[in-house]
Motif scaffolding. Sequence first.
Motif, PDB file in Angstrom:
ATOM      1  N   VAL A  46     -63.443  73.137 -37.856  1.00  0.00           N
ATOM      2  CA  VAL A  46     -63.037  72.065 -38.762  1.00  0.00           C
ATOM      3  C   VAL A  46     -64.003  70.905 -38.619  1.00  0.00           C
ATOM      4  O   VAL A  46     -64.194  70.382 -37.510  1.00  0.00           O
ATOM      5  N   ILE A  78     -57.417  63.743 -42.443  1.00  0.00           N
ATOM      6  CA  ILE A  78     -57.170  65.077 -42.960  1.00  0.00           C
ATOM      7  C   ILE A  78     -57.666  66.148 -41.993  1.00  0.00           C
ATOM      8  O   ILE A  78     -56.981  67.148 -41.748  1.00  0.00           O
ATOM      9  N   GLY A  79     -58.849  65.958 -41.432  1.00  0.00           N
ATOM     10  CA  GLY A  79     -59.403  66.960 -40.534  1.00  0.00           C
ATOM     11  C   GLY A  79     -58.557  67.154 -39.298  1.00  0.00           C
ATOM     12  O   GLY A  79     -58.342  68.282 -38.836  1.00  0.00           O
ATOM     13  N   TYR A 126     -55.468  69.130 -40.271  1.00  0.00           N
ATOM     14  CA  TYR A 126     -55.802  70.550 -40.416  1.00  0.00           C
ATOM     15  C   TYR A 126     -55.897  71.211 -39.041  1.00  0.00           C
ATOM     16  O   TYR A 126     -55.402  72.325 -38.833  1.00  0.00           O
ATOM     17  N   VAL A 176     -63.339  74.967 -42.288  1.00  0.00           N
ATOM     18  CA  VAL A 176     -62.771  73.901 -43.117  1.00  0.00           C
ATOM     19  C   VAL A 176     -63.829  72.823 -43.273  1.00  0.00           C
ATOM     20  O   VAL A 176     -64.125  72.074 -42.333  1.00  0.00           O
ATOM     21  N   ASN A 177     -64.430  72.765 -44.453  1.00  0.00           N
ATOM     22  CA  ASN A 177     -65.447  71.751 -44.766  1.00  0.00           C
ATOM     23  C   ASN A 177     -64.740  70.480 -45.219  1.00  0.00           C
ATOM     24  O   ASN A 177     -64.502  70.254 -46.409  1.00  0.00           O
ATOM     25  N   ASN A 178     -64.388  69.654 -44.235  1.00  0.00           N
ATOM     26  CA  ASN A 178     -63.644  68.434 -44.533  1.00  0.00           C
ATOM     27  C   ASN A 178     -64.501  67.175 -44.437  1.00  0.00           C
ATOM     28  O   ASN A 178     -64.228  66.193 -45.115  1.00  0.00           O
ATOM     29  N   ASN A 232     -62.763  74.202 -48.764  1.00  0.00           N
ATOM     30  CA  ASN A 232     -63.627  73.070 -49.116  1.00  0.00           C
ATOM     31  C   ASN A 232     -62.786  71.917 -49.636  1.00  0.00           C
ATOM     32  O   ASN A 232     -62.065  72.063 -50.633  1.00  0.00           O
ATOM     33  N   ILE A 233     -62.868  70.784 -48.959  1.00  0.00           N
ATOM     34  CA  ILE A 233     -62.110  69.619 -49.404  1.00  0.00           C
ATOM     35  C   ILE A 233     -62.914  68.889 -50.472  1.00  0.00           C
ATOM     36  O   ILE A 233     -63.937  68.266 -50.197  1.00  0.00           O
ATOM     37  N   VAL A 247     -52.066  67.830 -46.489  1.00  0.00           N
ATOM     38  CA  VAL A 247     -52.533  69.039 -45.815  1.00  0.00           C
ATOM     39  C   VAL A 247     -51.479  70.138 -45.882  1.00  0.00           C
ATOM     40  O   VAL A 247     -51.809  71.311 -46.126  1.00  0.00           O
TER      41      VAL A 247
END
Length: 268
Positions: A11, A18-19, A22, A88-90, A139-140, A215
């Motif tokens: 992550v 948000i990260g 997650y 997770v591309n946050n 992808n966020i 999330v």
Amino acid sequence: MATQHPGTALVTGASSGIGAIYADRLARRGYDLILVARNRARLDELAARISDETGRSVEVVTADLGQDADVRRVADILKTDHSITTLVNNAGVGATAPALQSDIDAMEAMIGLNVTALTRLTYAALPGFVARGQGLIVNISSIGAIAPEVLNGVYGGTKAFVLALTQSLHKELAGTGVNVQAVLPGATATEFWNAAGTPIEHLPSGIVMKATDMVDAALAGLDQGELVTIPSLPDVADWEAYENARHALMPNLSRSLPAARYTNGDLT
């Protein structure tokens, strides 16, 4: 009956907001974690809490994904750690100022983080995921991807890229066992807004969602098999109508002759 271990989730932007949520939610789903962010103290605190509460293995990687060397270092982890099943591309930054009040260096740096870093990490993860026949990339993006007039135009452009990349990968990866999801949050109560130039307190409370709710909704959308999840959207039929209209355009977007309205009907 034993449940299969889902693997490790990497992550980005995981130290807060948000990260961090997650990270917590994925650990509770049984994932081990690799948490990437700039702030080592926050990462260590989060990792200790999650590990204590869930019993999962949590590794921290201090990296500034606005720096090419750090992006490549994280990309190498994605290429070589075969336990990683989810990315997770946050990590990302935003802006709210209009074009004439924006600093071009800041805009270029935003493109570097929101677009270039995300792309390199995605491309680092994909070959291994495909070879192993499983994987997930989340992808966020942002509602700015489809409503660029709402915030800074460069920010909206970067998030439109994230959405387009995700949609393209969904088609390309069909049948490989690798899944992708784009998440398009609206205004979410995180530190994002202060960094973007508009404190969260300046936004109407009726449009701001708690980060935990955002999330949890995104993960519910993932469980339901959504390619694109817009946590705030009340009726999914509205998104489906938008997508159906976009697909209806496709057969006529590239033709051998200009449309008649551009030629007065004379194509001789």
